[in-house]
Design a protein around this motif. Structure first.
Motif, PDB file in Angstrom:
ATOM      1  N   LYS A 328      -2.404 -81.237   5.471  1.00 57.72           N
ATOM      2  CA  LYS A 328      -1.597 -80.254   4.739  1.00 57.72           C
ATOM      3  C   LYS A 328      -2.354 -78.933   4.607  1.00 57.72           C
ATOM      4  O   LYS A 328      -1.802 -77.852   4.866  1.00 57.72           O
ATOM      5  CB  LYS A 328      -1.245 -80.789   3.347  1.00 57.72           C
ATOM      6  CG  LYS A 328      -0.594 -79.741   2.443  1.00 57.72           C
ATOM      7  CD  LYS A 328      -0.426 -80.233   1.023  1.00 57.72           C
ATOM      8  CE  LYS A 328       0.092 -79.114   0.119  1.00 57.72           C
ATOM      9  NZ  LYS A 328       0.262 -79.546  -1.287  1.00 57.72           N
ATOM     10  N   LEU A 329      -3.624 -79.016   4.214  1.00 61.64           N
ATOM     11  CA  LEU A 329      -4.412 -77.791   4.031  1.00 61.64           C
ATOM     12  C   LEU A 329      -4.654 -77.091   5.364  1.00 61.64           C
ATOM     13  O   LEU A 329      -4.579 -75.856   5.458  1.00 61.64           O
ATOM     14  CB  LEU A 329      -5.735 -78.112   3.340  1.00 61.64           C
ATOM     15  CG  LEU A 329      -5.763 -78.114   1.800  1.00 61.64           C
ATOM     16  CD1 LEU A 329      -5.443 -76.721   1.275  1.00 61.64           C
ATOM     17  CD2 LEU A 329      -4.807 -79.133   1.194  1.00 61.64           C
ATOM     18  N   TYR A 330      -4.943 -77.845   6.404  1.00 62.75           N
ATOM     19  CA  TYR A 330      -5.130 -77.246   7.730  1.00 62.75           C
ATOM     20  C   TYR A 330      -3.840 -76.558   8.198  1.00 62.75           C
ATOM     21  O   TYR A 330      -3.874 -75.483   8.798  1.00 62.75           O
ATOM     22  CB  TYR A 330      -5.559 -78.310   8.743  1.00 62.75           C
ATOM     23  CG  TYR A 330      -7.056 -78.343   8.997  1.00 62.75           C
ATOM     24  CD1 TYR A 330      -7.593 -77.845  10.181  1.00 62.75           C
ATOM     25  CD2 TYR A 330      -7.931 -78.877   8.059  1.00 62.75           C
ATOM     26  CE1 TYR A 330      -8.962 -77.879  10.420  1.00 62.75           C
ATOM     27  CE2 TYR A 330      -9.292 -78.919   8.285  1.00 62.75           C
ATOM     28  CZ  TYR A 330      -9.813 -78.412   9.475  1.00 62.75           C
ATOM     29  OH  TYR A 330     -11.168 -78.434   9.720  1.00 62.75           O
ATOM     30  N   ARG A 331      -2.711 -77.184   7.895  1.00 65.71           N
ATOM     31  CA  ARG A 331      -1.426 -76.587   8.293  1.00 65.71           C
ATOM     32  C   ARG A 331      -1.191 -75.273   7.553  1.00 65.71           C
ATOM     33  O   ARG A 331      -0.782 -74.272   8.153  1.00 65.71           O
ATOM     34  CB  ARG A 331      -0.289 -77.572   8.005  1.00 65.71           C
ATOM     35  CG  ARG A 331       1.096 -77.069   8.429  1.00 65.71           C
ATOM     36  CD  ARG A 331       2.124 -78.181   8.422  1.00 65.71           C
ATOM     37  NE  ARG A 331       2.204 -78.858   7.136  1.00 65.71           N
ATOM     38  CZ  ARG A 331       1.788 -80.094   6.902  1.00 65.71           C
ATOM     39  NH1 ARG A 331       1.211 -80.791   7.864  1.00 65.71           N
ATOM     40  NH2 ARG A 331       1.922 -80.633   5.698  1.00 65.71           N
ATOM     41  N   LEU A 332      -1.446 -75.262   6.240  1.00 67.57           N
ATOM     42  CA  LEU A 332      -1.275 -74.032   5.468  1.00 67.57           C
ATOM     43  C   LEU A 332      -2.234 -72.937   5.929  1.00 67.57           C
ATOM     44  O   LEU A 332      -1.932 -71.752   5.813  1.00 67.57           O
ATOM     45  CB  LEU A 332      -1.476 -74.317   3.976  1.00 67.57           C
ATOM     46  CG  LEU A 332      -0.404 -75.192   3.300  1.00 67.57           C
ATOM     47  CD1 LEU A 332      -0.808 -75.534   1.880  1.00 67.57           C
ATOM     48  CD2 LEU A 332       0.958 -74.496   3.316  1.00 67.57           C
ATOM     49  N   LEU A 333      -3.385 -73.342   6.456  1.00 68.71           N
ATOM     50  CA  LEU A 333      -4.364 -72.381   6.961  1.00 68.71           C
ATOM     51  C   LEU A 333      -4.129 -72.045   8.434  1.00 68.71           C
ATOM     52  O   LEU A 333      -4.967 -71.413   9.078  1.00 68.71           O
ATOM     53  CB  LEU A 333      -5.779 -72.935   6.771  1.00 68.71           C
ATOM     54  CG  LEU A 333      -6.236 -73.076   5.312  1.00 68.71           C
ATOM     55  CD1 LEU A 333      -7.530 -73.871   5.228  1.00 68.71           C
ATOM     56  CD2 LEU A 333      -6.418 -71.710   4.662  1.00 68.71           C
ATOM     57  N   GLU A 334      -2.973 -72.486   8.934  1.00 62.71           N
ATOM     58  CA  GLU A 334      -2.537 -72.185  10.306  1.00 62.71           C
ATOM     59  C   GLU A 334      -3.529 -72.715  11.349  1.00 62.71           C
ATOM     60  O   GLU A 334      -3.827 -72.073  12.347  1.00 62.71           O
ATOM     61  CB  GLU A 334      -2.335 -70.664  10.469  1.00 62.71           C
ATOM     62  CG  GLU A 334      -1.290 -70.097   9.517  1.00 62.71           C
ATOM     63  CD  GLU A 334      -1.216 -68.574   9.552  1.00 62.71           C
ATOM     64  OE1 GLU A 334      -2.010 -67.961  10.294  1.00 62.71           O
ATOM     65  OE2 GLU A 334      -0.360 -68.008   8.846  1.00 62.71           O
ATOM     66  N   ALA A 335      -4.061 -73.921  11.080  1.00 64.63           N
ATOM     67  CA  ALA A 335      -5.024 -74.531  12.001  1.00 64.63           C
ATOM     68  C   ALA A 335      -4.738 -76.022  12.166  1.00 64.63           C
ATOM     69  O   ALA A 335      -5.644 -76.814  12.423  1.00 64.63           O
ATOM     70  CB  ALA A 335      -6.435 -74.321  11.489  1.00 64.63           C
ATOM     71  N   GLU A 336      -3.467 -76.402  12.039  1.00 67.34           N
ATOM     72  CA  GLU A 336      -3.110 -77.817  12.048  1.00 67.34           C
ATOM     73  C   GLU A 336      -3.601 -78.535  13.299  1.00 67.34           C
ATOM     74  O   GLU A 336      -4.060 -79.683  13.241  1.00 67.34           O
ATOM     75  CB  GLU A 336      -1.593 -77.973  11.925  1.00 67.34           C
ATOM     76  CG  GLU A 336      -1.134 -79.418  11.855  1.00 67.34           C
ATOM     77  CD  GLU A 336       0.365 -79.543  11.629  1.00 67.34           C
ATOM     78  OE1 GLU A 336       0.839 -80.671  11.453  1.00 67.34           O
ATOM     79  OE2 GLU A 336       1.050 -78.494  11.635  1.00 67.34           O
TER      80      GLU A 336
END
Length: 658
Positions: A328-336
């Motif tokens: 989830k955090l990686y996705r929000l940081l645009e690095a999923e």
């Protein structure tokens, strides 16, 4: 030297899978009152952090959360030992045909050296990608079979690899005291806990020293001319997975991270097998709201591989939940796409297929073509004797023990002119106790057998019993026996003029102790519950002192006991609990210690001890020692029947005051 083989893998897999057979006992173990109490605290922690994560809904909030966990993790690690400045010495080189192995001694902190092996190919065009491999809890350290195998696999694929002996392992093993069962060295986990106890008394912990090692090793790796600093990754299994995750969250010089058999949901791990090794349980880690997934988030947006084993004792359901949180955090940081998960169908171990998945990950990240055929003879990997940097049995962790002794020598031999109120405030803080007005104040209720129970904290029942020597009139003198009292002791109490003896058993002790099997052979319940408390920002000794203080508070509110003079009694470990309660309680009129540790200075200096680990109070020696605490009590109110050295041997014969 243990080399990788199919037979070893199969044997280890059978052993690791056997842990699953024990799991039906889990719920029985969780009926234990102290375990239920810890479960509640762990669940409260989990709900609080998951509630906080719900509020992270966009990139701005994710960036703020990432910085928050980075700061919190650094706070949990705390101040590091002094940096040695990057000193390193080459001790020799092995020619392995297509690659070299340099044998290196790295000074990680002044006077402390880590023994390391640097693997690198002979054929290369310019700087190469490099990996820092952290060792798990193998006694052989860097020479353990699967670690050597990975180094060779990586170097045959065009990587440079540095691996080193952690404190207490390999050439840095901790010597056992003379006469210890014929063995020469402590096991790795035992060594870590042993050293951590000593450091803890001085306000430090082993995790900070191991982090200093990690940083020094990374600095050395980056100093090598063969290494491309823009392509450096870290990996490791089990305890090595811990250190991979730690430094991935701590040091931005790392460009990719792949911890194996470590990342899971902490509460799930604690529910299954309780808390583990000293450096895996950083002080206040949970109190700061941190979980394993936060170590992943702190590294974002670096390429990250969580590698896990389906049948590990690090629970696979916790791996799933940690991955979901991190994703989830990686996705929000645009690095999923930078975060991935791989799972092997095995138990705990750095298996061949796991190592291959890790190596493929680094090849992809650092744009290296993966070599499927490496022509490695696993039965002829470099042996432990070949990889030694110093010499068999010469390099031990005496250096860290010497540093502890140096610190002890710098402390005053005795504190004088201590004031009771100042000591109370300091002791309360060290034991991490609540304010006085937060103590329960409920009268004790005795049944017809004289048994009673009370809650020292919400959900933490403490049981006890009363032995009356009078007919029920108002009690004048009462002895509160922490940990109980023998029949002979009861008779002596009656003859000495006590009207009653109340016996209580602090949490996790005596009849209230957890079953040894509740950790499935992974750890002693005493250490495991202590490390759980430490992560929660508490201390096990403080919890037990609270049990005693609550018993005193309840007793003084019990009809016919309100005006009684209360003397505290304790033997061995319980003598320390009684001492702390005697200092802290204004309702205590005396202390009787039947077997009191002579000093924590002696405990910290000793090569071995036979006391339970729960007696260790972080930072205690920086403020005072056992004789100092006795100073603030009225001399006529203190009787020490027997002093003990750290091995429980009598120090002074006969009865003595102070």
């Amino acid at each position: 030297m243990r080399t990788y083989s199919l037979q070893e893998e199969q044997a280890n897999r059978r052993r690791e899978l056997s842990y699953i057979d024990d799991y039906p006992d889990i719920e029985r173990f969780h009926r234990h009152p102290f375990r239920r109490y810890l479960d509640r605290l762990n669940a409260d922690y989990l709900v609080k952090r998951k509630t906080a994560l719900k509020g992270v809904k966009d990139k701005e909030a994710a960036l703020a959360y990432r910085q928050q966990v980075r700061d919190a993790f650094r706070a949990a690690v705390g101040p590091l030992p002094e940096d040695a400045g990057g000193n390193a010495f080459l001790k020799g080189t092995l020619d392995q045909g297509s690659y070299w192995i340099d044998k290196v001694c790295m000074e990680t902190a002044p006077g402390l050296f880590a023994t390391a092996n640097f693997y690198y190919p002979k054929q290369r065009n310019g700087p190469l990608p490099a990996l820092l491999l952290f060792c798990g809890h193998a006694n052989e350290g860097k020479a353990y079979g699967s670690y050597v195998a990975f180094c060779v696999e990586a170097v045959m694929n065009g990587f440079c690899v540095l691996t080193f002996d952690p404190i207490g392992q390999g050439e840095r093993r901790v010597p056992l005291a003379e006469g210890s069962s014929g063995e020469k060295w402590m096991e790795a986990v035992a060594a870590h806990c042993f050293l951590d106890e000593k450091l803890s008394l001085l306000g430090e912990h082993l995790g900070a020293y191991m982090m200093r090692d990690n940083i020094a090793a990374l600095t050395y790796l980056l100093s090598r001319p063969e290494v491309d600093a823009a392509r450096v990754g870290v990996t490791g299994n089990s305890g090595g997975g811990t250190m991979s995750a730690y430094i991935g969250a701590y040091d931005d010089r790392i460009k990719a991270v792949a911890p194996c058999c470590y990342i899971t949901e902490l509460r799930s791990l604690l529910y299954r097998i309780m808390a583990q090794d000293a450096e895996q349980c950083l002080p206040g880690f949970m109190a700061l709201g941190l979980d394993h997934s936060d170590l992943v988030t702190a590294a974002a947006p670096k390429p990250y591989l969580i590698s896990a084993a389906m049948f590990d004792f690090f629970p696979i359901d916790g791996v799933r939940d940690a991955f979901i949180e991190s994703k989830k955090l990686y996705r929000l940081l645009e690095a999923e796409e930078q975060l991935d998960l791989s799972v092997v169908m095995k138990g705990h171990g750095f298996w061949h297929d796991m190592r291959e998945q890790v190596l493929r990950f680094f090849c992809r990240v650092f744009e290296v073509e993966f070599a499927t055929e490496k022509s490695i003879d696993y039965e002829r990997l470099p042996a432990e004797a070949e990889l030694l940097c110093v010499g068999a049995g010469d390099a031990t962790e005496d250096a860290l023990l010497s540093k502890v002794k140096e610190r002890l020598l710098a402390l005053p031999a005795q504190r004088r002119n201590l004031e009771l109120q100042t000591v109370r405030e300091q002791l309360k803080e060290l034991l991490q106790l609540p304010a006085d007005n937060e103590l329960p104040s409920v009268p004790l209720a005795f049944d017809e057998k004289g048994d009673f129970a009370f809650e020292s904290e919400e959900g933490m029942p403490i049981t006890g019993s009363i032995h009356r020597f009078t007919d029920g009139r108002d009690v004048v003198r009462v002895c509160l026996a922490i940990g109980g009292m023998s029949g002979q002791g009861l008779e002596q109490a009656r003859e000495t003029g006590y009207d009653a003896v109340l016996a209580i058993h602090p949490r996790g002790t005596g009849p209230a102790a957890m079953e040894p099997a509740c950790t499935f052979g992974m750890f002693e319940p005493e250490k495991a519950s202590g490390y759980n408390a430490r992560m929660l920002g508490r201390s096990l000794q403080g919890m037990r002192a609270l049990d005693a203080l609550t018993a005193i508070s309840g007793l003084k509110r019990t009809p016919s006991f309100e005006q009684a003079e209360v003397t505290l009694y304790g033997q061995d470990e319980h003598a320390l609990t009684a001492l702390y309660a005697a200092v802290l309680s204004s309702d205590c009129h005396g202390l009787l210690a039947a077997g009191l540790l002579e000093s924590f200075r002696a405990f910290a200096e000793a090569e071995a001890h036979r006391f339970e680990s729960g007696i260790v109070v972080p930072g205690l020696l920086l403020a005072f020692d056992i004789p100092d605490l006795l100073q603030v009590l009225q001399p006529e109110a203190v009787l020490v029947e027997r002093w003990l050295d750290p091995m429980r041997n009598p120090v002074h014969e006969g009865t003595s005051k102070r």
